[in-house]
Design an enzyme around this catalytic site. Structure first.
Site, PDB file in Angstrom:
ATOM      1  N   SER A  61       0.808  -1.240   0.000  1.00 10.79           N
ATOM      2  CA  SER A  61       0.000   0.000   0.000  1.00 10.79           C
ATOM      3  C   SER A  61       0.830   1.274   0.000  1.00 10.79           C
ATOM      4  O   SER A  61       0.293   2.354  -0.253  1.00 10.79           O
ATOM      5  CB  SER A  61      -0.934   0.028   1.212  1.00 10.79           C
ATOM      6  OG  SER A  61      -1.915  -0.961   1.093  1.00 10.79           O
ATOM      7  N   LYS A  64       0.605   3.398  -2.926  1.00 14.04           N
ATOM      8  CA  LYS A  64      -0.551   4.288  -3.138  1.00 14.04           C
ATOM      9  C   LYS A  64      -0.154   5.762  -3.045  1.00 14.04           C
ATOM     10  O   LYS A  64      -0.826   6.621  -3.626  1.00 14.04           O
ATOM     11  CB  LYS A  64      -1.649   3.970  -2.120  1.00 14.04           C
ATOM     12  CG  LYS A  64      -2.214   2.556  -2.259  1.00 14.04           C
ATOM     13  CD  LYS A  64      -3.141   2.208  -1.096  1.00 14.04           C
ATOM     14  CE  LYS A  64      -3.630   0.761  -1.182  1.00 14.04           C
ATOM     15  NZ  LYS A  64      -4.422   0.366  -0.005  1.00 14.04           N
ATOM     16  N   TYR A 188      -3.580  -2.385 -10.305  1.00 11.92           N
ATOM     17  CA  TYR A 188      -3.507  -2.220  -8.851  1.00 11.92           C
ATOM     18  C   TYR A 188      -2.633  -3.303  -8.206  1.00 11.92           C
ATOM     19  O   TYR A 188      -1.735  -3.015  -7.415  1.00 11.92           O
ATOM     20  CB  TYR A 188      -4.923  -2.249  -8.278  1.00 11.92           C
ATOM     21  CG  TYR A 188      -4.982  -2.255  -6.778  1.00 11.92           C
ATOM     22  CD1 TYR A 188      -4.706  -1.098  -6.044  1.00 11.92           C
ATOM     23  CD2 TYR A 188      -5.298  -3.408  -6.065  1.00 11.92           C
ATOM     24  CE1 TYR A 188      -4.755  -1.097  -4.657  1.00 11.92           C
ATOM     25  CE2 TYR A 188      -5.346  -3.413  -4.681  1.00 11.92           C
ATOM     26  CZ  TYR A 188      -5.078  -2.262  -3.978  1.00 11.92           C
ATOM     27  OH  TYR A 188      -5.110  -2.265  -2.616  1.00 11.92           O
ATOM     28  N   TYR A 240      -4.919   3.362   7.787  1.00 16.03           N
ATOM     29  CA  TYR A 240      -6.265   2.820   7.890  1.00 16.03           C
ATOM     30  C   TYR A 240      -6.915   3.255   9.196  1.00 16.03           C
ATOM     31  O   TYR A 240      -6.782   4.422   9.580  1.00 16.03           O
ATOM     32  CB  TYR A 240      -6.229   1.276   7.771  1.00 16.03           C
ATOM     33  CG  TYR A 240      -5.397   0.820   6.621  1.00 16.03           C
ATOM     34  CD1 TYR A 240      -5.724   1.185   5.305  1.00 16.03           C
ATOM     35  CD2 TYR A 240      -4.253   0.062   6.818  1.00 16.03           C
ATOM     36  CE1 TYR A 240      -4.947   0.765   4.241  1.00 16.03           C
ATOM     37  CE2 TYR A 240      -3.475  -0.352   5.746  1.00 16.03           C
ATOM     38  CZ  TYR A 240      -3.834   0.004   4.464  1.00 16.03           C
ATOM     39  OH  TYR A 240      -3.068  -0.400   3.422  1.00 16.03           O
ATOM     40  N   VAL A 258       1.031  -3.828   3.919  1.00 16.45           N
ATOM     41  CA  VAL A 258       0.943  -5.113   4.620  1.00 16.45           C
ATOM     42  C   VAL A 258       2.175  -5.981   4.414  1.00 16.45           C
ATOM     43  O   VAL A 258       2.306  -7.038   5.032  1.00 16.45           O
ATOM     44  CB  VAL A 258      -0.315  -5.935   4.237  1.00 16.45           C
ATOM     45  CG1 VAL A 258      -1.572  -5.256   4.726  1.00 16.45           C
ATOM     46  CG2 VAL A 258      -0.362  -6.204   2.758  1.00 16.45           C
TER      47      VAL A 258
END
Lengths: 305, 305, 305, 305
Positions: A61, A64, A188, A240, A258
């Site tokens: 992530s 991103k 993605y 998150y 992760v």
């Protein structure tokens, strides 16, 4: 600085309670949890590392941050018609909020938001082309042409990516996907599978330290305003539903993956990358967070005073 | 600085689109929306104001910063067994999240969280006693003994406070209220009804600018670590489900109230209070936010670089 | 009976306010809303029709009654480990409840539940084979070998079925799909595209009128207990979040489809099929419901007294 | 019939696994779980009982059937502007649905709905007056003037009723309470504390068996249409989020209470009351449900065929 990092590796890096390696992506589940690395890239160009800072890991992530930066470059503020900029209060892969808000993800860092960003930057091009562009950008900001994608991880995600497929089809059902769902997911999954070590990752964050410019080369990557805004999004949404906790304990904009990596930015001072594969219960690197907390105690780099 | 503030008053303070005055508390509904004030209290002791900076307004939820500070002083980290420290992703008066999380509010700045904090600081004492203590603290940090409670507003809230009564009884049903619900609500409604002007409010935030000490008098209010943590909570949760937007646009820890006030902290630099009664659709001062955005553009005080 | 049906066609069937034809499946969006048909198949074998009772329409969700019956035949009570038997309180395509309940659909008649049932009856076989089996069963209970699938509708659903794809992948992410998602969706979209007229549909429900046996041929289809249970599920969950309304107004077990059909069962008395393409705001045939309400007023067939 | 009931008492009534007595109302928590009673009042006037059918128990939520009937008598269809008529899909005391639907309860049998009904029938009168009216009605339909309220239970609920107070204040915050919250709650807690034995309770349901008339005395209580509608609401919503299960297993309209009672209606045949204090996990009498399931197996009284 080298002493601080070595001490962190010696104490926190050797901790018994290392969290739990992500198990839902088969290729990540078999990572040795006893690895640990930290790199600090200072605004003046000096770089300090300790631990396994040359080992590649899946940035997941953290990528991103890079795709958001690319999307802002391509679409400008039109990005915000695709995703919001509020913390979600929900786990990274929640679909509840999407249903209540007509398929518009709360922010670009939850999975749904990053999938929407992937769709935004595809713009009708082939995934291969777009992935080439993403890689090129990451190599540019990290100043390292050896950075690539771990195909095994990407394949592993494709096979098990039902939750993300669900999110993508869900947004598509609200008319929010401009490209075929398969293309978007392929893009993605692949950008999440970029492999880097902490040295590369720390360098790649330097443009967010110095008002949008790489402080070493002097090259401008984004405007000062945009760099600040990306930092604010990292702080608010980068971990998150553990984002409040990270701000409370560490006090720096940061983005976790992760794979166990975290990229943190101390504006004006340093870009920091840390890696430890074991995760806490909300999916952020357990020892990585502790290491950053310790580092900020030593350096006083908190943005909160 | 005086020039910047005067320009903000002349431009933003004169804007036609002023938002909508809060209408659910009768006593607030009749406020003249054409008022505007801003005060900057610098870390070096100088204070600059422009607009109606001597007019008292109801600080409402901004008082939650003060009650949280008091609660941390009384209970220490035990506060975090009563409330969490994550953004809620829901409106300020939402009850949905409470049901899903066993009656524990996400953070101390949503209504449920502030009610839980009021319960925590009551500790079996009479509301009158506790309110005296809260007032004493606010007078101390603002260095102004004239600060008081607007009884008319407090009564107005008591009469119409069904949503807050619902939140309190809901938490009580999970065994989370140690004092009678009436006492807790009385305390909560009264501390929300503290009346201040922007000069007093800006001064009251100075301890959060200088690592927990009042930079003028040198008196320590809280530890440096605690000051940073309060700032982080203000950034993450200080504007309800508009917190991400405020961080994105302004880039400072801040707390808003439905009376139209905002207290913002630029660590190491200044405490800023702004007041304009009209609210945006999530309940934060519309022009107040614009004024802070402009101020940060001029001063470069964003904590994000 | 013929007089009653003719009167219903003359009054309700001619109503100006006909609801809105389903628009999310292109092939259904172009149906003429001015069609109306009703058929009553009595327990004694007599069949009465009025209106366009020979025109084929897409039975859509009504097919879920048949696939549930097949699944119960194949798996018995093990079906209930796949889906629950409570009303969902949510729209037919909601995903919120799934997230809160680990991917297990509340009942077999919401979309997620019917997709889970399609997965259950596939049992590793090819979709084509399973669809053959479903068709065979429907032809058997309706005693009409001409019943088939409208391929255009099926293709139309496949192309636009992102919401259902999302539901299926979501359940798969909880390990709840035993077959490839594509197979399951293909099966689901095709059985929803079975085309019938009201005469065929009314006949197909006769086994639920007479304790599991076809009252005309005497053939047993399911046990008496199972027939009762299917009826109870139709009453509780057959009209999505309009099930309470249907029970209140009509008082018969029934299942609606977005093609505008409704199958209703008056135990011991009759199986009734009605068709009018215009839907109310929760997705049930507007005039179809009114027609059934009127029929029950005339016949006193309500199961509630 | 007597044999069937005696067998039920001897087998199910003696079961070891009796569920768990409601513990959140202190006065109910101390009930002996080893009590069991069943009464069947036939449409022809005969009444059969077995077990402890002369012992009084708290009817709790079963009283909501009576207050709904009274509200329909007073307000007619205007009742449906106060509460809906759909199953909620949520536990009996959930507040989530209320927030999403502007404070309007889904149906009159969840707690929020029954509180709204209590508010509706108060109509500005004193609670004492309204409670007198409710008692009078219950005595009339049960044809027994000895029925009263257990004040100890009522006081016990008042003291611990924070969840219900929360629901009432929540609805009040949407402008949905016409009377003071305290009055409404007082009325609600008291009518829930009506004490009856199974004989009285079974008799009180007879008007729902015979189209709105008491089949013994011939007195009309409500119209036939209204009786059917009340039955439909009992079936759809009478057992909270276990309503689907009850319909599936028993197949009769029924209303449960946390005191362990259930009133079930077999239209045209009988009114049945059963009592066993132990509850299942959704709050319905465990053995009571099993007893009704067995009774329906013996009598074939299911409304589903």
């Amino acid at each position: 600085m080298q002493d601080i990092l070595d001490e962190i590796v010696a104490t926190i890096g050797a901790s018994k309670e290392r969290g739990k390696v992500a198990d839902y992506i088969p290729q990540l589940a078999c990572i040795d949890p006893n690895q640990f690395a930290i790199t600090v890239a200072l605004a003046d160009g000096r770089v300090f590392s300790s631990g396994h800072s040359d080992r590649l890991f899946s940035i997941q992530s953290i990528s991103k941050v890079f795709t958001l930066t690319i999307a802002l470059g391509k679409l400008g503020d039109a990005v915000w018609s695709r995703v919001g900029r509020e913390p979600s209060g929900d786990p990274f892969n929640s679909i509840v909020q999407l249903e209540h808000e007509n398929g518009k993800p709360r922010n670009p860092f939850i999975n749904a938001g990053a999938i929407a960003i992937a769709d935004a930057i595809l713009k009708g091009h082939q995934p291969k082309e777009t992935l080439g562009e993403i890689l090129q950008f990451v190599r540019f900001i990290a100043d390292d042409d050896s950075i690539g994608i771990d195909e095994k991880v990407a394949q592993s995600e494709l096979v098990t990516g039902d939750r993300n497929a669900s999110l993508a089809h869900f947004m598509a059902s609200f008319g929010r996907m401009k490209n075929p769902v398969d293309w978007v997911l392929g893009t993605y999954f692949h950008h999440c599978s970029i492999a880097m070590n902490t040295e590369q990752l720390a360098r790649s964050g330097l443009f967010l330290v110095d008002n949008g410019r790489n402080p070493v080369s002097g090259t401008r990557v984004v405007s000062a305003l945009r760099a600040r805004r990306i930092n604010s999004l990292m702080l608010m949404c980068g971990h998150y539903d553990g984002s409040g906790e990270f701000a409370f304990r560490v006090g720096l904009p940061g983005k976790s993956g992760v794979g166990g990596g975290i990229l943190a930015i101390a504006p004006g001072k340093a870009s920091i990358a840390v890696w430890s594969p074991g995760l806490d219960e909300v999916g952020n690197s357990k020892l990585g967070t502790e290491a950053l907390e310790k580092l900020v105690q030593h350096t006083g780099w908190s943005i909160f005073g």
